[in-house]
Design a protein around this motif. Structure first.
Motif, PDB file in Angstrom:
ATOM      1  N   THR A 261       0.962  -1.301  -0.013  1.00 59.15           N
ATOM      2  CA  THR A 261       0.054   0.157   0.055  1.00 59.15           C
ATOM      3  C   THR A 261       0.877   1.294  -0.039  1.00 59.15           C
ATOM      4  OG1 THR A 261      -1.626  -1.289   1.161  1.00 59.15           O
ATOM      5  CG2 THR A 261      -1.742   1.321   1.428  1.00 59.15           C
ATOM      6  N   SER A 262       0.792   1.954  -1.273  1.00 61.17           N
ATOM      7  CA  SER A 262       1.889   2.909  -1.424  1.00 61.17           C
ATOM      8  C   SER A 262       1.307   4.221  -0.474  1.00 61.17           C
ATOM      9  CB  SER A 262       1.977   3.409  -2.645  1.00 61.17           C
ATOM     10  OG  SER A 262       2.667   2.551  -3.308  1.00 61.17           O
ATOM     11  N   TYR A 263       2.307   4.979   0.021  1.00 55.30           N
ATOM     12  CA  TYR A 263       2.126   6.330   0.559  1.00 55.30           C
ATOM     13  C   TYR A 263       3.067   7.274   0.476  1.00 55.30           C
ATOM     14  CZ  TYR A 263       4.845   5.412   4.889  1.00 55.30           C
ATOM     15  OH  TYR A 263       5.943   5.401   5.749  1.00 55.30           O
ATOM     16  N   THR A 264       2.798   8.417   0.513  1.00 53.22           N
ATOM     17  CA  THR A 264       3.665   9.464   0.306  1.00 53.22           C
ATOM     18  C   THR A 264       3.940  10.340   1.358  1.00 53.22           C
ATOM     19  OG1 THR A 264       3.625   9.541  -2.229  1.00 53.22           O
ATOM     20  CG2 THR A 264       4.740  11.343  -1.429  1.00 53.22           C
ATOM     21  N   PRO A 265       5.010  10.425   2.513  1.00 52.22           N
ATOM     22  CA  PRO A 265       5.220  11.343   3.520  1.00 52.22           C
ATOM     23  C   PRO A 265       5.670  12.688   2.923  1.00 52.22           C
ATOM     24  CG  PRO A 265       6.941   9.449   3.437  1.00 52.22           C
ATOM     25  CD  PRO A 265       5.978   9.352   2.477  1.00 52.22           C
ATOM     26  N   SER A 266       5.215  13.808   3.743  1.00 50.47           N
ATOM     27  CA  SER A 266       5.804  14.935   3.113  1.00 50.47           C
ATOM     28  C   SER A 266       6.960  15.279   3.953  1.00 50.47           C
ATOM     29  CB  SER A 266       4.724  15.887   3.701  1.00 50.47           C
ATOM     30  OG  SER A 266       5.109  17.368   3.173  1.00 50.47           O
ATOM     31  N   ILE A 267       8.146  15.456   3.215  1.00 52.75           N
ATOM     32  CA  ILE A 267       9.429  15.556   3.810  1.00 52.75           C
ATOM     33  C   ILE A 267      10.254  16.801   3.310  1.00 52.75           C
ATOM     34  CG2 ILE A 267      11.787  14.327   4.293  1.00 52.75           C
ATOM     35  CD1 ILE A 267      10.466  11.753   4.063  1.00 52.75           C
ATOM     36  N   ALA A 268      10.355  17.728   4.306  1.00 53.42           N
ATOM     37  CA  ALA A 268      11.356  18.941   3.944  1.00 53.42           C
ATOM     38  C   ALA A 268      12.464  18.724   4.009  1.00 53.42           C
ATOM     39  CB  ALA A 268      10.856  19.945   4.723  1.00 53.42           C
ATOM     40  N   ARG A 269      13.522  19.239   3.076  1.00 49.39           N
ATOM     41  CA  ARG A 269      14.934  18.900   3.310  1.00 49.39           C
ATOM     42  C   ARG A 269      15.557  19.283   4.561  1.00 49.39           C
ATOM     43  NH1 ARG A 269      19.455  22.219  -0.435  1.00 49.39           N
ATOM     44  NH2 ARG A 269      21.170  20.899  -0.124  1.00 49.39           N
ATOM     45  N   ASN A 274       8.865  11.009  10.793  1.00 47.64           N
ATOM     46  CA  ASN A 274       8.405   9.552  11.248  1.00 47.64           C
ATOM     47  C   ASN A 274       7.791   8.618   9.989  1.00 47.64           C
ATOM     48  OD1 ASN A 274       9.412  10.471  13.756  1.00 47.64           O
ATOM     49  ND2 ASN A 274       7.365  10.140  14.759  1.00 47.64           N
ATOM     50  N   ILE A 275       8.241   7.521   9.976  1.00 47.37           N
ATOM     51  CA  ILE A 275       7.842   6.712   8.776  1.00 47.37           C
ATOM     52  C   ILE A 275       7.154   5.589   9.361  1.00 47.37           C
ATOM     53  CG2 ILE A 275       9.540   7.803   7.128  1.00 47.37           C
ATOM     54  CD1 ILE A 275      11.295   5.235   7.780  1.00 47.37           C
ATOM     55  N   ARG A 366      13.208   7.540  11.607  1.00 48.76           N
ATOM     56  CA  ARG A 366      12.649   8.762  10.937  1.00 48.76           C
ATOM     57  C   ARG A 366      13.650   8.956   9.672  1.00 48.76           C
ATOM     58  NH1 ARG A 366      11.856  13.675  15.465  1.00 48.76           N
ATOM     59  NH2 ARG A 366      10.280  12.113  16.728  1.00 48.76           N
ATOM     60  N   MET A 367      13.250   9.540   8.638  1.00 51.77           N
ATOM     61  CA  MET A 367      13.992   9.818   7.507  1.00 51.77           C
ATOM     62  C   MET A 367      14.199  11.240   6.982  1.00 51.77           C
ATOM     63  SD  MET A 367      11.658   8.051   4.419  1.00 51.77           S
ATOM     64  CE  MET A 367      12.972   8.375   3.149  1.00 51.77           C
ATOM     65  N   THR A 368      14.931  11.479   6.232  1.00 53.71           N
ATOM     66  CA  THR A 368      15.047  12.836   5.968  1.00 53.71           C
ATOM     67  C   THR A 368      15.624  13.086   4.497  1.00 53.71           C
ATOM     68  OG1 THR A 368      15.541  15.515   6.244  1.00 53.71           O
ATOM     69  CG2 THR A 368      17.233  13.763   6.781  1.00 53.71           C
ATOM     70  N   ASN A 369      15.360  13.957   3.449  1.00 56.93           N
ATOM     71  CA  ASN A 369      16.218  14.029   2.128  1.00 56.93           C
ATOM     72  C   ASN A 369      17.209  15.341   2.085  1.00 56.93           C
ATOM     73  OD1 ASN A 369      16.472  14.631  -0.577  1.00 56.93           O
ATOM     74  ND2 ASN A 369      14.369  14.150  -1.246  1.00 56.93           N
ATOM     75  N   LEU A 370      18.277  14.638   1.923  1.00 54.31           N
ATOM     76  CA  LEU A 370      19.406  15.700   2.191  1.00 54.31           C
ATOM     77  C   LEU A 370      19.628  16.579   0.796  1.00 54.31           C
ATOM     78  CD1 LEU A 370      22.231  13.349   3.696  1.00 54.31           C
ATOM     79  CD2 LEU A 370      20.468  15.006   4.923  1.00 54.31           C
ATOM     80  N   SER A 371      18.952  16.121  -0.200  1.00 52.42           N
ATOM     81  CA  SER A 371      18.982  16.871  -1.645  1.00 52.42           C
ATOM     82  C   SER A 371      18.125  17.781  -1.713  1.00 52.42           C
ATOM     83  CB  SER A 371      19.124  15.684  -2.579  1.00 52.42           C
ATOM     84  OG  SER A 371      20.059  14.776  -2.499  1.00 52.42           O
ATOM     85  N   ALA A 372      16.888  17.792  -1.315  1.00 47.96           N
ATOM     86  CA  ALA A 372      15.832  18.861  -1.719  1.00 47.96           C
ATOM     87  C   ALA A 372      14.380  18.425  -0.798  1.00 47.96           C
ATOM     88  CB  ALA A 372      15.310  19.091  -3.132  1.00 47.96           C
ATOM     89  N   THR A 377       8.052   7.847  -2.382  1.00 53.47           N
ATOM     90  CA  THR A 377       6.917   6.884  -2.376  1.00 53.47           C
ATOM     91  C   THR A 377       7.158   5.752  -1.692  1.00 53.47           C
ATOM     92  OG1 THR A 377       6.039   8.061  -4.431  1.00 53.47           O
ATOM     93  CG2 THR A 377       5.166   5.835  -3.852  1.00 53.47           C
ATOM     94  N   ILE A 378       6.851   5.468  -0.610  1.00 54.90           N
ATOM     95  CA  ILE A 378       6.950   4.007   0.126  1.00 54.90           C
ATOM     96  C   ILE A 378       6.115   2.947  -0.082  1.00 54.90           C
ATOM     97  CG2 ILE A 378       7.353   3.026   2.537  1.00 54.90           C
ATOM     98  CD1 ILE A 378       8.387   5.825   3.477  1.00 54.90           C
ATOM     99  N   THR A 379       6.315   2.075  -0.589  1.00 53.32           N
ATOM    100  CA  THR A 379       5.456   0.851  -1.107  1.00 53.32           C
ATOM    101  C   THR A 379       5.562  -0.247   0.137  1.00 53.32           C
ATOM    102  OG1 THR A 379       7.299  -0.055  -2.353  1.00 53.32           O
ATOM    103  CG2 THR A 379       5.617   1.294  -3.430  1.00 53.32           C
ATOM    104  N   ASP A 380       6.595  -0.576   0.624  1.00 57.06           N
ATOM    105  CA  ASP A 380       6.524  -1.471   1.843  1.00 57.06           C
ATOM    106  C   ASP A 380       7.403  -1.257   2.962  1.00 57.06           C
ATOM    107  OD1 ASP A 380       6.273  -4.568   2.035  1.00 57.06           O
ATOM    108  OD2 ASP A 380       8.051  -4.228   2.471  1.00 57.06           O
ATOM    109  N   GLU A 381       6.947  -1.624   4.033  1.00 62.02           N
ATOM    110  CA  GLU A 381       7.878  -1.299   5.275  1.00 62.02           C
ATOM    111  C   GLU A 381       7.717  -2.778   6.394  1.00 62.02           C
ATOM    112  OE1 GLU A 381       8.109   2.465   7.373  1.00 62.02           O
ATOM    113  OE2 GLU A 381       6.167   2.810   6.281  1.00 62.02           O
TER     114      GLU A 381
END
Length: 390
Positions: A261-269, A274-275, A366-372, A377-381
């Motif tokens: 079940t895909s979901y897209t968390p909103s992540i700022a650089r 939390n994921i 937790r995760m973060t984007n170092l680029s931007a 899009t997370i499909t499996d955890e």
């Protein structure tokens, strides 16, 4: 027969020696006395409903209705008001002053008892240093102290009106050729203390429905060590263990998944996110799953395995980190992954060893984007956490 006989309260006394020796006779509640030249008997008192035989036996007793039986040189000599005692043997119960209902049989048995009552001492020197009540001792060798009397006498026991509080200690190896049995459902216990020889075996056969329970007076299920001191562990074994059958135990662990079940968390650089939203808990033994956090209920070291499949439209650098109580967990590794150009799905598995967690600690991933500021899009955890063996 030339020997005179005197009768007092059904006690017969024969003078088999010189008829000119002095004798004395007193009436009820007094005593009959032969002089000290008589080696076989020197003092009898019946006025207190007591019997005293022997030089200075019960010599200080006073009053009536004492019901003592005191036989032997200086036996019960210091007794003044103690009653219903039986002292038999040289200096048995010598220092007893007000102790009552004691039975001391043997030379110097209960020698230094003063006020202790309801004791039973059998054998020469039995319980000679003990200053307590309700004790049972069998012994025949002198001891240097009260501690020695309790830990080195052949048998030492404590008597109580409540059978569950009574104790009987054997300070010796116990051998037998017949079955040792305890009554069922009485709450009684068979206790063994002290070392067991290296080649000796302790065997309990409790029947098809029986149990072997180790305990002390305050801690049911006391810690057990086999070949090693148990320390803080309920069971600690030094060596190999061989089981036949299933081994069942309470294993502190949890398994959580979010599958297909895909979901897209909103992540700022550079902002941590939390994921663990709305994952399905497959197993949970020993944790509280609180929102997107895992609450620790038992202190200790933990192992956490995390598996994730996700994609991103660009070649972004993603960082994963463990947080404890909303702060980065010191010493826990960070994992960096760069998504492939074109956004193909990537699967990664990460492992953390979480040392020294405390009760009520909250753990999050937790995760973060170092680029931007771009979203994955997370499909499996999958999360698997368990308490590490100690």
């Amino acid at each position: 027969m030339n020997s005179p006989m005197y009768k007092l309260n059904n006690i017969q006394i024969y003078d088999t020696s010189n008829l000119t020796r002095s004798k004395a006779f007193f009436t009820k509640y007094q005593y009959y006395r032969l002089d000290a030249n008589y080696s076989f008997i020197s003092n009898i008192i019946t006025g207190a409903h007591s019997i005293r035989i022997g030089t200075d036996a019960g010599n200080k007793e006073s009053g009536i209705n004492k019901f003592n039986t005191i036989i032997g040189y200086k036996a019960g000599e210091e007794n003044t008001s103690g009653s219903v005692n039986t002292f038999i043997g040289v200096t048995s119960g010598w220092k007893t002053t007000i102790g009552t209902s004691n039975t001391f049989i043997g030379n110097e048995a209960g020698l230094y008892n003063t006020t202790g009552s309801y004791n039973i001492y059998l054998g020469r020197d039995a319980g000679q240093n003990i200053q307590r009540s309700n004790r049972f001792v069998i012994n025949s060798i002198p001891k240097a102290s009260e501690s020695d009397d309790t830990t080195k006498s052949l048998i030492y026991g404590y008597m109580d009106s409540n059978p569950l509080k009574q104790r009987l200690t054997f300070n010796a190896a116990i051998y037998g050729t017949t079955l040792f049995k305890m009554p069922a459902n009485t709450g009684n216990a068979f206790t063994i203390t002290g070392p067991v020889a290296e080649d000796d075996y302790l065997s309990f056969h409790t029947g098809s429905a029986g149990k072997l329970i180790l305990f002390d007076e305050t801690n049911i299920g006391v810690n057990v060590g086999i070949g090693v001191t148990p320390g803080v562990y309920k069971l600690k074994v030094n060596g190999n263990v061989n089981f036949t059958g299933d081994l069942t135990y309470n294993f502190i662990h949890a398994v959580m998944i979010k599958d297909s079940t895909s979901y897209t968390p909103s992540i700022a650089r550079y902002r941590w996110k939390n994921i663990r939203p709305a994952m399905t808990t497959i197993e949970n033994d020993g944790f509280t799953i609180a929102g997107d956090s895992i609450k620790i209920l038992t202190a200790g070291d933990y192992v956490l395995n995390f598996n994730i499949s996700f994609s991103s439209a660009n070649a972004d650098s993603w960082l994963f980190k463990i947080f404890k109580n909303n702060a980065k967990l010191a010493g826990a590794s960070r994992f960096l992954v760069v998504t492939s150009t074109g956004g193909s799905n990537m699967t990664r598995t990460y492992f953390w060893y979480l040392a020294g967690l405390s009760v009520n600690d909250y753990i999050t991933i937790r995760m973060t984007n170092l680029s931007a500021s771009r979203n994955p899009t997370i499909t499996d955890e999958k999360i698997y956490i368990y308490k590490a063996p100690e």
